[in-house]
Enzyme design. Sequence first.
Site, short mmCIF file in Angstrom:
data_model
loop_
_atom_site.label_atom_id
_atom_site.label_comp_id
_atom_site.label_asym_id
_atom_site.label_seq_id
_atom_site.Cartn_x
_atom_site.Cartn_y
_atom_site.Cartn_z
N ARG A 19 0.85 -1.18 0.00
CA ARG A 19 0.00 0.00 0.00
C ARG A 19 0.89 1.23 0.00
O ARG A 19 1.98 1.23 0.58
CB ARG A 19 -0.92 0.02 1.23
CG ARG A 19 -1.75 -1.24 1.40
CD ARG A 19 -2.68 -1.49 0.24
NE ARG A 19 -3.91 -0.72 0.31
CZ ARG A 19 -4.90 -0.82 -0.54
NH1 ARG A 19 -4.82 -1.66 -1.55
NH2 ARG A 19 -5.99 -0.10 -0.40
N GLU A 70 -3.69 8.03 -5.80
CA GLU A 70 -3.79 7.48 -7.15
C GLU A 70 -5.23 7.52 -7.66
O GLU A 70 -6.17 7.43 -6.88
CB GLU A 70 -3.26 6.04 -7.18
CG GLU A 70 -4.01 5.07 -6.28
CD GLU A 70 -3.38 3.69 -6.23
OE1 GLU A 70 -4.15 2.72 -6.35
OE2 GLU A 70 -2.15 3.58 -6.06
N HIS A 122 -1.07 0.37 -10.40
CA HIS A 122 -1.75 -0.44 -9.38
C HIS A 122 -2.46 -1.63 -10.04
O HIS A 122 -3.67 -1.81 -9.92
CB HIS A 122 -2.76 0.41 -8.58
CG HIS A 122 -3.15 -0.21 -7.28
ND1 HIS A 122 -3.68 0.51 -6.24
CD2 HIS A 122 -3.10 -1.50 -6.84
CE1 HIS A 122 -3.93 -0.29 -5.21
NE2 HIS A 122 -3.58 -1.52 -5.56
#
Length: 315
Positions: A234, A263, A281
């Site tokens: 994370r 993000e 991601h």
Amino acid sequence: MSKPIILQVGPYPEWDQVPLDQNFDVKRLFEATDRDGFLAEIGSDVRAIATRGELGANRAMIEACPNLELISVYGVGYDAVDLKACGERGIKVTNTPDVLTQDVADLGVAMMLCQSRGIIGAESWVRDGSWVRDGLYPLKRRVFGRKAGVLGLGRIGFEVGKRLAGFAMDIAYSDIAVNDYAPDWTFIADPVALATHADFLFVTLAASAETRHIVGKEVLDALGPDGMVINISRAANIDEDALIAALSSGSLGAAALDVFEGEPALDPRFLELENVLLQPHHASGTIETRKAMGQLLRDNLTAHFAGRDLLTAVN
């Protein structure tokens, strides 16, 4: 019999959306132009929230749903869910672990290889004519036989370590205690000491208040100008200001990142750096894993409303 009403926080692929719509009365928060008004209108009817790991469910959303019973997270991370608010009201939370472990580990190792061997730049070297014009691509750094540190030896960290063993790497890890399932790897409790040991530092921790910015200036300085940090956990586990400063000054050699604060609107300073590999991601972003994640999310919802035990409860 009416279907349970589910609040869906963000979109899912069609292969997940269709069966979700078939089995539940789905209210799509992400399509609402006035989210607060939408929640005020339907919140009291909502019995479960279906969300994604990066979207979570904050206290305001939870409090807008007074009859909420379950939050089902599409993803392994649930740090964006207000667990304190859930605990106060006995709301259960589930996630989708295990089904994404292998793909996340694969991408982490791929990012290390890509960044260490300069694969992105090397392809551009061929495409833009530099190979013809300037000759051989500048030399990069090897991976095999070097030292790796794994910060957080949970499911994903362990799978990363297993893959690194195939490169004959010296593997060390930091965790809350020695893990008997990793007898051939060195336990180093302190993250700074782990970074001092490592050429490559993999961040594979679950995120919490305790781990926020655990990779900060001290850890990055210890990793050093020849070191690389790879984050497949994370974003909050790394102090981005410290990371950008270290990459800019050269006190850290390189980084490979799949997650970012805020993000997809990442800090624009990252875009100016040549020594960082940026990924959107997508560590769990394979068709096979995403289908398995969606199935597990729905299975938890189904189990709950059928009065059965949850498959992957986190609280």
